[in-house]
Design a protein around this motif. Sequence first.
Motif: not given
Length: 244
Positions: A117-130, A143-150, A156-163
């Motif tokens: 990612n670009s640095e801007f994209s990472y902080y603007n888009r990826v950070i909020p997703m997590f 996220k569960r469907f997205y992680v399963w598919n990826k 692919f990183m698994q520990d991306v949920f709210t908990k």
Amino acid sequence: MNTPASIFDKIVDKRRSYRLFQKDFIIPESVVSKSLERAIKSPNSSNMQLWEFYRIKSKEAKEEVAKICLSQAGAQTASEIVVFVARPDLWKKRQAVHLKRIENSPTKHIKNKLLDNSEFSYYNRVIPMFYDTSFACIRDLVKRFYVWNKSRQKPFMQDVFTKHVPVVAQKSTALAAQTFMLSIAAEGYDSLPMEGLDSKRMKRFLKLPNQAEINMAIAVGKGLPEGVRGGRFRIPYDQVVFEK
């Protein structure tokens, strides 16, 4: 010969958990402040720095915090107590700081091969997703469907949920705590990490919001020999280190 590695060995060996300090000893102000400056340089997830450090210095505050730390002798005799707090709830503020930092950067939109990612994209888009935990149930389902598919296609990183959000913040804060204790040892003083405490009362005392989490409290001062519980014991190297 004092090589950097041998000096570091001495620092690591000096750091012990002292459960009793010289009472009424005044630790130099610079020792704690410099150690906190070093702690702030610790590695942390996505450089979000979701931590806060509370110095407990006054006699009245130390007495109250010592009670919250279950009246441990180390807390009662410490020169200072520093409370390490994980703050996953501050992610939007930290995100804003990063976006402002890179606002006029010439590499703002250049894709980083390491981040994909670009640095801007990472902080603007990826950070909020997590870090965004609003509508947690819906977000986690998506996220569960997205992680399963990826993860069907490649690792692919698994520990991306709210908990996992507070866990990530706690891990980063613990890294800062270790840096702090090693720094205290390097300055010639001693420390005691304390997980045995009433976290609810500590949060009330520090006036923290619900989402903040107490990582640990660290007592610092001049340790007394009787404050150390015998020689250092560790499980043997070959029982905890494995090679593949």
